[in-house]
Design a protein around this motif. Structure first.
Motif, PDB file in Angstrom:
ATOM      1  N   LYS A   1       0.844  -1.193   0.000  1.00 50.11           N
ATOM      2  CA  LYS A   1       0.000   0.000   0.000  1.00 50.11           C
ATOM      3  C   LYS A   1       0.878   1.241   0.000  1.00 50.11           C
ATOM      4  CE  LYS A   1      -3.744  -2.260   2.421  1.00 50.11           C
ATOM      5  NZ  LYS A   1      -4.557  -2.358   3.627  1.00 50.11           N
ATOM      6  N   GLU A   2       0.270   2.306  -0.500  1.00 47.49           N
ATOM      7  CA  GLU A   2       1.000   3.569  -0.451  1.00 47.49           C
ATOM      8  C   GLU A   2       0.411   4.417   0.650  1.00 47.49           C
ATOM      9  OE1 GLU A   2       1.190   5.510  -4.300  1.00 47.49           O
ATOM     10  OE2 GLU A   2       1.066   3.515  -5.198  1.00 47.49           O
ATOM     11  N   VAL A   3       1.275   4.885   1.534  1.00 50.08           N
ATOM     12  CA  VAL A   3       0.781   5.627   2.692  1.00 50.08           C
ATOM     13  C   VAL A   3       1.603   6.884   2.908  1.00 50.08           C
ATOM     14  CG1 VAL A   3       0.303   5.546   5.158  1.00 50.08           C
ATOM     15  CG2 VAL A   3       0.122   3.466   3.798  1.00 50.08           C
ATOM     16  N   ARG A   4       0.884   7.953   3.147  1.00 47.19           N
ATOM     17  CA  ARG A   4       1.561   9.196   3.509  1.00 47.19           C
ATOM     18  C   ARG A   4       1.295   9.424   4.996  1.00 47.19           C
ATOM     19  NH1 ARG A   4       0.423  14.619   2.756  1.00 47.19           N
ATOM     20  NH2 ARG A   4      -1.691  14.095   2.155  1.00 47.19           N
ATOM     21  N   LEU A   5       2.348   9.435   5.783  1.00 47.86           N
ATOM     22  CA  LEU A   5       2.188   9.595   7.225  1.00 47.86           C
ATOM     23  C   LEU A   5       2.353  11.070   7.588  1.00 47.86           C
ATOM     24  CD1 LEU A   5       2.010   8.250  10.084  1.00 47.86           C
ATOM     25  CD2 LEU A   5       4.487   8.275  10.069  1.00 47.86           C
ATOM     26  N   VAL A   6       1.396  11.583   8.346  1.00 46.14           N
ATOM     27  CA  VAL A   6       1.484  12.974   8.785  1.00 46.14           C
ATOM     28  C   VAL A   6       1.527  12.981  10.303  1.00 46.14           C
ATOM     29  CG1 VAL A   6       0.407  15.240   8.713  1.00 46.14           C
ATOM     30  CG2 VAL A   6       0.097  13.653   6.809  1.00 46.14           C
ATOM     31  N   LEU A   7       2.597  13.527  10.844  1.00 45.29           N
ATOM     32  CA  LEU A   7       2.713  13.617  12.308  1.00 45.29           C
ATOM     33  C   LEU A   7       2.529  15.074  12.720  1.00 45.29           C
ATOM     34  CD1 LEU A   7       5.781  11.321  12.992  1.00 45.29           C
ATOM     35  CD2 LEU A   7       3.389  10.802  13.366  1.00 45.29           C
ATOM     36  N   GLU A   8       1.733  15.274  13.739  1.00 50.66           N
ATOM     37  CA  GLU A   8       1.507  16.651  14.196  1.00 50.66           C
ATOM     38  C   GLU A   8       1.654  16.714  15.701  1.00 50.66           C
ATOM     39  OE1 GLU A   8      -2.327  17.845  12.914  1.00 50.66           O
ATOM     40  OE2 GLU A   8      -1.749  17.812  10.800  1.00 50.66           O
ATOM     41  N   GLY A   9       2.091  17.866  16.171  1.00 51.27           N
ATOM     42  CA  GLY A   9       2.148  18.110  17.619  1.00 51.27           C
ATOM     43  C   GLY A   9       3.106  17.192  18.348  1.00 51.27           C
ATOM     44  N   GLU A  10       4.245  16.902  17.698  1.00 46.24           N
ATOM     45  CA  GLU A  10       5.193  15.992  18.346  1.00 46.24           C
ATOM     46  C   GLU A  10       5.790  16.569  19.616  1.00 46.24           C
ATOM     47  OE1 GLU A  10       6.364  16.226  14.439  1.00 46.24           O
ATOM     48  OE2 GLU A  10       7.474  14.347  14.544  1.00 46.24           O
ATOM     49  N   ALA A  11       5.695  17.899  19.751  1.00 57.23           N
ATOM     50  CA  ALA A  11       6.312  18.521  20.924  1.00 57.23           C
ATOM     51  C   ALA A  11       5.404  18.463  22.150  1.00 57.23           C
ATOM     52  CB  ALA A  11       6.667  19.964  20.607  1.00 57.23           C
ATOM     53  N   THR A  12       4.175  18.009  21.975  1.00 52.85           N
ATOM     54  CA  THR A  12       3.262  17.911  23.109  1.00 52.85           C
ATOM     55  C   THR A  12       3.874  17.004  24.174  1.00 52.85           C
ATOM     56  OG1 THR A  12       1.518  17.985  21.463  1.00 52.85           O
ATOM     57  CG2 THR A  12       0.868  17.428  23.709  1.00 52.85           C
ATOM     58  N   GLU A  13       3.775  17.457  25.421  1.00 50.70           N
ATOM     59  CA  GLU A  13       4.439  16.702  26.474  1.00 50.70           C
ATOM     60  C   GLU A  13       3.462  16.038  27.433  1.00 50.70           C
ATOM     61  OE1 GLU A  13       6.896  19.827  28.083  1.00 50.70           O
ATOM     62  OE2 GLU A  13       8.670  18.825  27.262  1.00 50.70           O
ATOM     63  N   ALA A  14       3.899  14.946  27.986  1.00 46.69           N
ATOM     64  CA  ALA A  14       3.112  14.271  29.021  1.00 46.69           C
ATOM     65  C   ALA A  14       4.070  13.472  29.890  1.00 46.69           C
ATOM     66  CB  ALA A  14       2.076  13.355  28.393  1.00 46.69           C
ATOM     67  N   ASP A  15       3.550  12.981  30.980  1.00 40.09           N
ATOM     68  CA  ASP A  15       4.388  12.235  31.916  1.00 40.09           C
ATOM     69  C   ASP A  15       5.016  11.024  31.237  1.00 40.09           C
ATOM     70  OD1 ASP A  15       4.865  11.981  35.016  1.00 40.09           O
ATOM     71  OD2 ASP A  15       4.593   9.976  34.203  1.00 40.09           O
ATOM     72  N   LYS A  16       6.218  10.723  31.688  1.00 44.90           N
ATOM     73  CA  LYS A  16       6.980   9.643  31.088  1.00 44.90           C
ATOM     74  C   LYS A  16       6.191   8.334  31.078  1.00 44.90           C
ATOM     75  CE  LYS A  16      11.686   7.895  31.308  1.00 44.90           C
ATOM     76  NZ  LYS A  16      11.506   6.476  31.455  1.00 44.90           N
ATOM     77  N   ASN A  17       5.557   8.019  32.201  1.00 45.40           N
ATOM     78  CA  ASN A  17       4.811   6.764  32.268  1.00 45.40           C
ATOM     79  C   ASN A  17       3.676   6.729  31.265  1.00 45.40           C
ATOM     80  OD1 ASN A  17       6.453   5.993  34.267  1.00 45.40           O
ATOM     81  ND2 ASN A  17       4.973   6.277  35.937  1.00 45.40           N
ATOM     82  N   VAL A  18       3.001   7.873  31.137  1.00 45.86           N
ATOM     83  CA  VAL A  18       1.882   7.926  30.201  1.00 45.86           C
ATOM     84  C   VAL A  18       2.386   7.719  28.784  1.00 45.86           C
ATOM     85  CG1 VAL A  18       0.075   9.399  29.274  1.00 45.86           C
ATOM     86  CG2 VAL A  18       0.583   9.449  31.722  1.00 45.86           C
ATOM     87  N   ILE A  19       3.451   8.430  28.462  1.00 46.53           N
ATOM     88  CA  ILE A  19       4.017   8.327  27.117  1.00 46.53           C
ATOM     89  C   ILE A  19       4.446   6.888  26.833  1.00 46.53           C
ATOM     90  CG2 ILE A  19       5.943   9.036  25.678  1.00 46.53           C
ATOM     91  CD1 ILE A  19       4.082  11.280  25.930  1.00 46.53           C
ATOM     92  N   GLU A  20       5.105   6.297  27.813  1.00 47.03           N
ATOM     93  CA  GLU A  20       5.602   4.943  27.569  1.00 47.03           C
ATOM     94  C   GLU A  20       4.456   3.946  27.438  1.00 47.03           C
ATOM     95  OE1 GLU A  20       8.322   4.523  30.757  1.00 47.03           O
ATOM     96  OE2 GLU A  20       9.987   5.365  29.610  1.00 47.03           O
ATOM     97  N   SER A  21       3.396   4.177  28.200  1.00 40.20           N
ATOM     98  CA  SER A  21       2.282   3.238  28.132  1.00 40.20           C
ATOM     99  C   SER A  21       1.543   3.362  26.803  1.00 40.20           C
ATOM    100  CB  SER A  21       1.303   3.508  29.270  1.00 40.20           C
ATOM    101  OG  SER A  21       0.671   4.736  29.051  1.00 40.20           O
TER     102      SER A  21
END
Lengths: 893, 80
Positions: free
Chosen positions: A597-617
């Motif tokens: 398949k052909e897919v274009r991935l768009v990532l937004e708001g990568e700088a948004t922060e959250a607690d390490k545990n939340v991010i890892e989960s």
């Protein structure tokens, strides 16, 4: 500064630190191969990383260090003290460069001849260790080893006077005069000698292009370093070219131009005096004696016109090819352009005198010329003179800052040190008196007067300051006479790292330490929460109202500080979601490729922060969701084209903060989910019964995909649909108090929305009472608390319900849920306390005995034998020392 | 781009790249002394310069670009 560079700098610092440690360890265990490997790896990584950026000096030095470590690792040379010193010096240099990069802020490192020279010298020193120790050969003779042959051989100009390193005398007089005139008019000129590496063509270099990009030279010569072989045997790709030229450019710009190949060029700034160099045949029979007499007299009396006339006369008499004629032409030129430069004029007259006295050959004459000139250059760039001049400049400042006394003392100290160093202690007479006078008057003038009277005339006069030995010392190649920078400001390089210690802006901390801080602040919050109890006791038990109020006041202060502290510690634990997002481009690419398949991935708001545990989960659920989208959501290109969509599907992952939650949306423009299909599947799998099949709304049907045991893929692929359905995702998200919801339109795409708390360290719970016990319910789940009259509770098929704001809400008694054999107590008015909780999108009323206050608690999961208990989210310690069990309504049901 | 030979003259146009040095050398070996016409040449790679310096062919026309012509004259004629 961009994040990449930021990371590079912080990583490099770590690496340099480790390199230093390893080197010191190696001193104790010089044969430890593991340490050597480690060291090599560190240097190698550092060098590789530096290549990402435009810092040729950095890469060059690191490359040298890498080669050296490689040789050590292979056992070609053994570890030694001097080797460690050299490497440490190199690392100090790298560290200094990093500081400079950081200081410049924009990630630029402008070319600078001094730095380039330092880098070259360091690299040379490193390479010399490889070759010198390997075979103990004289560096001047060509090395038998191939390693040496490829190593750049640079002529170090540090210990030679500049005049002898380039053949200025070979340059025709006209060209030199042209350059001289330009320089007198303010156009800086430099000497360039460019010897491209023999194998430079194989590195993609074009030396001819490099040199033709410079402004038109005032003089140039293109030659071969060795005679060309016959055309039949000529190797066109072995570069033997040698370019020499005088370029009307300053050293700075030239250094920039050649910054990638500093080892192949010799650059020197030219000063007008360096070009004044009479050339030509020796002469005799010219009546110079008489001329010299008049000329010297006129020169001393300052009679320029007379001197010019006399010189012109003699010039007409001389044959133009003679050396004396050349000297006269130069004299006339100097008189015309720099009439004030008496020493130079005097020198030219001396030149004529020497030529007349002894019949010198041209060769000796040429050789004789440079030293005398070099001496004058030496006089100008003498470091002591530089220091004195600088002090004079400082004293000439007209401002009167508060730190003037300090400045004056510093000047006096510098002068004393300078003269002492030069062995001219007698010159110091009167310095103390002048300093005292200056301090008394709070003015620089007395000191300036002393300096003018004592030091300045001597500087350029007949009594040149003896050359101080340290200037020629090889430790400071940057101080080479003629590099343009006064040696007075030999700075940063060569200095040890400790001297100018710049604190790194980021530190790495072990996560356990932060967790400990987190636990401590948690305990503090609990301890703080004990104060209201104490206040209540003071009032109720001991009857001291005032004290109670004061305790409450103190509590307010403590509360604020504890909150801020908690917030600060939270900040430390925050991670950007890019931590998880960064692996997606690769994942999407590989998966899409596998699926065709052909897919274009768009990532937004990568700088948004959250607690390490939340991010890892988040990591695993997100991977699962993305795989689902790619596998089931997006169609193959043909199908998409047939549906009138672009062939490449779009998968967007965006993150943003919404008050105290992080919202992550995964959107695709695939085929969407058909509720009818879901209904049928759910029915086939026995998840819903026939009635539900009819009754469910489309949205409710969509939510069925979160049901345990549900998987829509008819065919189990190796990507997704391995039986672990979306229920796993939902559970994982719920574990960190997050929620998930799904919207989909057939043919248009699907959107999954994850909402997660920023942090899960502190939980706000409501305390409820039932059967005489206290329980907590997370406020996230509580929709509202109401009092419901017992008469409003209806039973439908043995199930209690009530109507709240026109909506039927099922009711359950908490005691029933917990299997407590007791009925719920109503209050005096016969009303039941009901906590309405939201589970997914449904409301449920839980009947309790009473609702109390809300508190912040640190939720600890139940551990050990209690760990398997369903229905509880965890436990927490309350301010009064009691344990609170926190319910998990979802699991209770 | 590159080399064009006709009627025993080698004509260079645009840029002589690094690979052209071999062609140039081959031709000059077959036609010692040239002649070579550089009128339309805008730049030549240093490898070609080496070939020209080593074989010293007759240059019928120097490049139109005065900068390049200057450099080549200095390199090939050693005029001071």
């Amino acid at each position: 500064m961009n994040p990449l560079l930021d990371q590079f700098i912080s990583e490099s610092r770590d690496a340099i630190q480790s390199i230093g440690e390893r080197l010191l360890q190696l001193e104790n265990a010089p044969t430890d191969h593991e340490l050597m490997d480690e060291l090599f790896r560190l240097v190698h990584t550092l060098k590789g990383n530096s290549g990402l950026f435009d810092f040729p000096e950095l890469t060059r030095v690191l490359h040298g260090a890498e080669d050296l470590m490689d040789a050590v690792r292979d056992g070609r040379i053994s570890y030694s003290q001097s080797l460690a010193d050299q490497l440490l010096d190199a690392m100090d240099f790298v560290s200094a460069l990093l500081d400079e990069i950081l200081r410049n802020g924009n990630g630029d490192l402008p070319a600078e001849s001094e730095r380039t020279a330092a880098a070259l010298a360091l690299t040379d020193a490193l390479r010399q260790l490889i070759t010198g120790q390997g075979a103990r050969i004289n560096p001047a003779t060509p090395a038998p080893e191939p390693a040496m042959a490829s190593a750049p051989v640079t002529t170090s100009c540090a210990d030679e006077p500049p005049a002898s390193t380039f053949p200025l005398a070979r340059i025709p007089e006209a060209a030199r005069m042209d350059a001289y005139r330009r320089m007198v008019h303010g156009q800086p000129c430099s000497w360039v000698s460019y010897r491209p590496d023999e194998d430079c063509f194989f590195k993609g270099e074009d030396p001819f292009y490099q040199i033709t990009q410079l402004p038109t030279p005032l003089w140039r010569r293109v030659s071969a370093r060795e005679p060309w072989s016959a055309p039949e045997t000529l190797d066109a790709y072995r570069c033997l070219l040698h370019f020499e030229s005088i370029i009307p450019m300053d050293l700075q710009a030239l250094t920039e131009h050649f910054r990638y190949i500093p080892d192949q060029v010799e650059l020197s700034p030219l000063s007008p005096a360096m070009l004044v160099m009479p050339t030509g045949d020796a002469h005799d029979g010219i009546p110079t004696a008489e001329y010299l007499q008049t000329a010297t007299a006129k020169l001393q009396s300052g009679d320029h016109e007379g001197l010019i006339q006399a010189s012109r006369l003699l010039l007409e008499l001389s044959s133009p090819g003679l050396r004396v004629a050349s000297a006269l032409r130069w004299l006339l030129l100097v008189l015309e352009t720099r009439p004030e430069d008496v020493p130079l004029q005097q020198q030219l007259l001396d030149e004529i005198r020497h030529g007349a006295g002894i019949s010198q050959g041209t060769d000796t004459a040429k050789a004789a010329a440079p030293p005398s000139l070099a001496a004058s250059v030496q006089g100008i760039t003498d470091p002591i003179a530089g220091i004195i001049e600088t002090q004079a400049e400082i004293l000439a400042l007209s401002d009167a800052p508060p730190w003037l006394p300090g400045r004056l003392r510093a000047v006096a100290a510098s002068l004393r040190a300078a003269f002492t160093h030069a062995g001219q202690l007698t010159r110091l007479d009167g310095l103390d008196e002048a300093l005292q006078a200056a301090l008394d008057q709070s003015a620089s003038a007395p000191l300036a007067r002393w300096l003018a009277a004592h030091a300045l005339p001597a500087k350029v006069g007949t009594d040149p300051v003896p050359a101080a030995p340290p200037t020629a010392a090889p430790v400071s190649p940057a101080a080479t006479p003629g590099t343009g920078n006064g040696p007075g400001d030999t700075r940063k390089f060569g200095r040890r790292m400790e001297d100018a210690h710049a604190g790194p802006s980021a530190i790495k901390v072990d996560q356990a330490k932060i967790d400990r801080l987190m636990n401590l602040i948690g305990e503090m919050i609990v301890a703080k929460n004990a104060l209201p109890y104490l206040a209540a006791r003071a009032e109720d038990v001991f009857g001291v109202r005032e004290l109670s109020r004061e305790i409450k006041g103190q509590y307010g202060t403590l509360n604020r500080i504890a909150d801020e502290m908690q917030d600060a510690i939270m900040q430390v634990r925050l991670l950007p979601v890019s931590f998880v997002f960064q692996r997606f481009p690769r994942l999407v690419r590989d998966t899409a490729h596998k699926l065709g398949k052909e897919v274009r991935l768009v990532l937004e708001g990568e700088a948004t922060e959250a607690d390490k545990n939340v991010i890892e989960s988040l990591a695993d659920p997100l991977v699962h969701i993305i795989r689902n989208s790619l596998d089931h959501g997006l169609e193959p290109p043909e199908e998409r084209r047939a549906a009138g969509k672009p062939a490449a599907g779009r998968l967007a992952i965006s993150a943003r903060s919404e008050s105290d939650r992080v919202v992550i949306e995964i959107t695709d423009d695939g085929r969407g989910i058909d509720p009818a299909v879901i209904r049928r599947k759910a029915y086939e799998k026995g998840i819903i019964d026939e009635q539900a099949l009819e009754r469910l709304t489309d949205q409710e049907a969509l939510n069925l995909i979160f049901a345990p045991g549900f998987s829509t893929a008819s065919q189990v692929s190796d990507l997704s649909g391995r039986g672990v359905g979306m229920d796993v995702v939902r559970t994982a998200v719920a574990r960190v108090n997050g929620s998930i919801d799904l919207k989909s339109r057939p043919g248009e795409g699907t959107r999954l929305r994850l909402s997660l708390p920023l942090s899960m360290a502190v939980t706000n719970v409501m305390i409820i009472v039932s059967a005489g016990q206290r329980f907590g319910v997370s406020m996230d789940a509580v929709a509202e608390t109401v009092r419901v009259a017992q008469t409003d509770i209806r039973r439908i098929k043995h199930r209690m319900t009530t109507v709240l704001r026109g909506r039927v809400v099922p009711l359950v008694a908490l005691n029933d849920l917990l299997a407590l054999d007791e009925a719920q107590h109503p209050n005096e008015d016969g009303e039941m306390a009901v906590v309405v909780v939201r589970i997914e999108n449904d409301l449920l009323g839980i009947i309790v005995d009473d609702c109390r206050e809300t508190v912040d608690i640190i939720l600890k999961p139940l551990a050990g034998f209690l760990g398997n208990l369903q229905g509880y989210a965890g436990s927490a310690l309350l301010g009064d020392g009691s344990v609170l069990l926190v319910l998990n309504p979802r699991e209770l049901l | 781009m590159g080399i064009e030979t006709n009627a025993d003259t080698l004509r260079v146009s645009d840029i002589l790249g690094v690979e052209d040095a071999e062609t140039l050398l081959d031709w000059l070996l077959k036609h010692p002394g040239g002649p070579v016409n550089l009128a339309a040449c805008t730049h030549l790679h240093a490898a070609n310069l080496q070939v020209l310096m080593a074989t010293r062919p007759h240059i019928t026309t120097w490049p139109d670009d005065p900068m390049l012509a200057d450099w080549l004259r200095h390199a090939l004629n050693q005029e001071e």
